[in-house]
Design an enzyme around this catalytic site. Structure first.
Site, short mmCIF file in Angstrom:
data_model
loop_
_atom_site.label_atom_id
_atom_site.label_comp_id
_atom_site.label_asym_id
_atom_site.label_seq_id
_atom_site.Cartn_x
_atom_site.Cartn_y
_atom_site.Cartn_z
N GLU A 199 33.46 39.08 45.36
CA GLU A 199 32.17 38.47 45.68
C GLU A 199 32.21 37.83 47.06
O GLU A 199 33.26 37.47 47.56
CB GLU A 199 31.77 37.43 44.63
CG GLU A 199 32.90 36.50 44.15
CD GLU A 199 33.53 35.65 45.23
OE1 GLU A 199 32.76 35.12 46.07
OE2 GLU A 199 34.76 35.50 45.24
N GLU B 280 36.60 37.32 47.34
CA GLU B 280 36.49 38.71 47.82
C GLU B 280 37.16 39.71 46.88
O GLU B 280 37.11 40.91 47.13
CB GLU B 280 37.10 38.88 49.22
CG GLU B 280 36.49 38.02 50.30
CD GLU B 280 37.16 38.22 51.66
OE1 GLU B 280 38.04 39.11 51.77
OE2 GLU B 280 36.80 37.50 52.61
#
Length: 348
Positions: free
Chosen positions: A172, A315
């Site tokens: 994300e 991430e």
């Protein structure tokens, strides 16, 4: 009314295979239990895949990006423009997760779910922009029903278009999403906001206190209206967080193992399990991050992470790092010799 796709149950693990896999681990040329968590994950994966020879050979990484209206409360050290700038960085291969994906030779894509700034067409970036960020959860639900369903559909699409994969790693990116994760964590654990908020992008003590106050204020508005698991995602979630939760659900439904990343991904996983409890056996947890609320969420999920590296990047970076551990666990389970095969004497 037809049941929503995300409520359909995932396949259950094969309990007979789990029993046989555990017996195999106990018969390999090592003291019983000496490979620790590697034994547990190999057994879990064997049960999920329905085989005594589990493998992870075709992983895929998808990062979901989106902005959050709650950023207007001043809860991040970075401006919202960073979200779209990082999407460009992902596309160019300059982010931590893209370096890891290249190092591990894993396919990588980004789904832009709703950056404040519109973006040009970019390599490896799917444009699924629902809106220019969510609403501020201190004032209203994060999104309406249509936007919620768009997010869930995008998460499903990320899995359905990934090809023949056997492990999904989700990541994300979204300025403000550690506040969203904290709100979701508090809602699901009922712990105080002060226990669940962290420094995120690097806020100071004053910022930390403000962040806790924002979470408390937002939840006082929404908690009375939350009934089903989907209510948590629609009211206090984010476009990228909800798509991530949907991808976890869809992966499990399709018999694909999931490696969960850090705090924000674990909050998404918690929400996904609330929506569809049957997916829980398909979730593997990569690491415990430096965000203080993450460990508490892992405890709530009865999850044991594979790593603890004091990371707090997001991430999908921690999940990517744990991939070789899962692959090694499978190889050890498959390829080690038994005592009888190796002619090795057993202990007493």
């Amino acid at each position: 009314m037809e049941e929503a796709w995300y409520l359909e149950e995932a396949p259950a693990p094969d309990e007979e295979i789990i029993t046989l896999a555990r017996a195999r681990q106990d018969n390999l040329t090592k003291p019983k239990g000496s490979l620790g968590r590697l034994e547990d994950v190999a057994i879990q994966l064997a049960g999920n895949q329905g085989t005594l020879n589990p493998k992870i050979e075709r992983p895929a990484i998808v990062v979901f990006a989106g902005d959050h209206g709650v950023a207007a409360e001043g809860i991040s050290a970075y401006p919202q423009s960073v979200t779209s700038e990082m999407v460009r960085n992902f596309s160019a291969g300059g982010a931590a997760i893209t370096v890891l994906a290249k190092t591990l030779n894993v396919p990588f894509r980004v789904f832009n779910m709703g950056t404040v700034d519109s973006l040009e067409e970019l390599p490896n970036v799917e444009d699924r922009r629902v809106a220019a960020g969510t609403q501020n959860i201190c004032n209203s639900p994060a999104m309406d029903e249509r936007q919620f369903e768009e997010c869930m559909a995008a998460g499903k699409e990320a899995i359905d278009t990934a090809g023949d994969i056997d492990l999904f790693i989700g990541g994300e990116m979204g300025i403000g999403n550690s506040t969203i994760a904290a709100a979701m964590a508090v809602a699901h654990t009922k712990l105080a906001a002060q226990a669940m908020v962290g420094r995120g992008t690097g806020i100071n003590d004053q910022g930390l206190a403000k962040k806790a106050a924002v979470v408390t204020r937002a939840l006082s508005k929404h908690i009375p209206h939350m009934r089903a698991g989907a209510d948590y995602l629609r009211r206090i979630g984010g476009f990228e967080v909800n798509a991530l939760a949907a991808a976890y659900i869809r992966a499990a439904q399709r018999g694909i193992a999931v490696m969960v990343d850090g705090y924000i991904c674990t909050a998404a996983a918690m929400a996904a399990v609330k929506v569809n409890p049957s997916i829980r056996p398909w979730l593997f947890f990569s690491h415990c991050s430096a965000e203080p609320g993450h460990e508490k969420l892992l405890v709530k999920l009865e999850a044991k992470p594979l790593l603890s590296l004091e990371m707090r990047l997001g991430e999908g970076s921690g999940a990517a790092l744990a991939l070789p551990i899962l692959q090694a666990a499978c190889a050890l389970h498959r390829d080690m010799a038994s005592f009888d095969e190796a002619g090795v004497s057993r202990g007493g």
